[in-house]
Design a protein around this motif. Structure first.
Motif, mmCIF file in Angstrom:
data_model
loop_
_atom_site.group_PDB
_atom_site.id
_atom_site.type_symbol
_atom_site.label_atom_id
_atom_site.label_comp_id
_atom_site.label_asym_id
_atom_site.label_seq_id
_atom_site.Cartn_x
_atom_site.Cartn_y
_atom_site.Cartn_z
ATOM 1 N N GLY A 131 -12.207 -11.502 -27.274
ATOM 2 C CA GLY A 131 -12.009 -12.643 -28.160
ATOM 3 C C GLY A 131 -11.818 -13.919 -27.369
ATOM 4 N N ARG B 269 -8.359 -14.885 -31.424
ATOM 5 C CA ARG B 269 -8.311 -13.579 -32.085
ATOM 6 C C ARG B 269 -9.408 -12.694 -31.502
ATOM 7 N N LYS C 93 -12.053 -9.329 -31.741
ATOM 8 C CA LYS C 93 -12.885 -8.727 -32.790
ATOM 9 C C LYS C 93 -12.106 -7.654 -33.536
ATOM 10 N N GLU D 216 -8.801 -7.586 -34.068
ATOM 11 C CA GLU D 216 -7.857 -8.254 -34.964
ATOM 12 C C GLU D 216 -8.572 -8.773 -36.211
ATOM 13 N N TYR D 217 -9.762 -9.298 -36.019
ATOM 14 C CA TYR D 217 -10.539 -9.769 -37.160
ATOM 15 C C TYR D 217 -10.913 -8.600 -38.069
ATOM 16 N N LYS E 196 -7.979 -7.632 -40.226
ATOM 17 C CA LYS E 196 -7.751 -8.550 -41.346
ATOM 18 C C LYS E 196 -8.782 -8.333 -42.449
ATOM 19 N N LEU E 197 -10.015 -8.117 -42.052
ATOM 20 C CA LEU E 197 -11.064 -7.857 -43.028
ATOM 21 C C LEU E 197 -10.810 -6.528 -43.741
ATOM 22 N N ILE F 295 -19.349 -7.316 -36.392
ATOM 23 C CA ILE F 295 -18.402 -8.374 -36.053
ATOM 24 C C ILE F 295 -18.587 -8.788 -34.600
ATOM 25 N N ASP G 261 -17.954 -12.082 -31.571
ATOM 26 C CA ASP G 261 -17.277 -13.317 -31.183
ATOM 27 C C ASP G 261 -18.309 -14.432 -31.027
ATOM 28 N N THR H 144 -16.270 -14.042 -35.738
ATOM 29 C CA THR H 144 -14.813 -14.104 -35.864
ATOM 30 C C THR H 144 -14.318 -15.526 -36.101
ATOM 31 N N GLU I 86 -15.339 -17.180 -38.659
ATOM 32 C CA GLU I 86 -15.335 -17.335 -40.115
ATOM 33 C C GLU I 86 -13.985 -16.931 -40.696
ATOM 34 N N VAL J 109 -11.432 -15.203 -43.034
ATOM 35 C CA VAL J 109 -11.636 -13.912 -43.695
ATOM 36 C C VAL J 109 -11.691 -14.030 -45.216
#
Length: 225
Positions: free
Chosen positions: A25, A29, A31, A33-34, A37-38, A142, A144, A205, A207, A209
């Motif tokens: 990342g 953040r 990938k 962590e993203y 969240k998603l 996903i 970066d 990442t 974008e 969420v």
């Protein structure tokens, strides 16, 4: 997320990649962590709709799994697993997807969250395994921003997060060739997904969420009418 309104208690399985490459990342953040969240946003929607949510969290070796259930407490347990885990190990996307496909008997919706940095032909075959068994698949690739565009990356030594191999290089000099290869790589997944009627989304990442999920669900609802 459901496309078949006559189905009761749809089973949705989140398949989340936690291999070492997902630990990359550059904008505050990773990938992984993203992806978490998603997964949390999608999981909440599933449970709120009284559908069942299952989890497969994988790197190399057997995946950590949680059976499909439809309570908020179960969602909390799934999110705790995601939060406790850290990116580590080699990618085994294709092998993992084959194992999951063998273990799910009832028709389900499979949501894959990964950078898909694996042998593309093998991954596509594993996705086809789901479709042969009549499962629906949503694929979120996903990446970066620095992986999508290397033209501004500085010269220096770069390390492969999975193998530890180091390489001194000039990303800017390699940018034209890199972008061409990346374009072919991404197009390979787009083409295969379209042929198998898999819902594919390339996600950066960068974008946010919640707007991403909202826009995606609105678009999915329009297409299902």
């Amino acid at each position: 997320l459901r496309q078949y309104q006559d189905e009761t208690n749809l089973r949705v399985y989140l398949v989340v990649d936690r291999s070492a490459s997902m630990g990359y990342g550059t904008i505050g953040r990773t990938k992984y962590e993203y992806a978490c969240k998603l997964a949390a946003a999608l999981g909440y929607i599933v449970v709120r709709n009284r559908d069942s949510l299952g989890l497969h969290l994988y790197a190399s070796g057997p995946a950590e799994t949680a059976p499909a259930r439809h309570t908020l407490l179960h969602l909390d347990h799934c999110l705790e697993r995601l939060q406790r885990s850290r990116p580590d190990g080699l990618t085994s996307t294709a092998e993992t997807l084959h194992r999951i496909a063998e273990g799910i008997r009832r028709r389900a919706l499979i949501v894959v969250l990964s950078d898909l940095m694996d042998d593309q032909e093998a991954v596509i075959k594993s996705l086809a395994h789901f479709r042969r068994q009549h499962h629906d698949v949503i694929l979120f690739q996903i990446l970066d921003p620095a992986e999508l565009d290397v033209s501004k990356a500085p010269d220096g030594e770069y390390e492969d997060l999975e193998t530890g191999e180091r390489l001194s290089t000039s990303p800017q000099a390699l940018a034209p060739a890199y972008q061409a290869l990346l374009g072919e790589f991404l197009q390979g997944y787009r083409r295969a997904a379209a042929e198998m009627r898999i819902d594919y989304r390339l996600v950066s990442t960068a974008e946010p969420v919640i707007p991403l999920v909202r826009h995606y669900l609105e678009q999915r609802e329009r297409l299902s009418r």
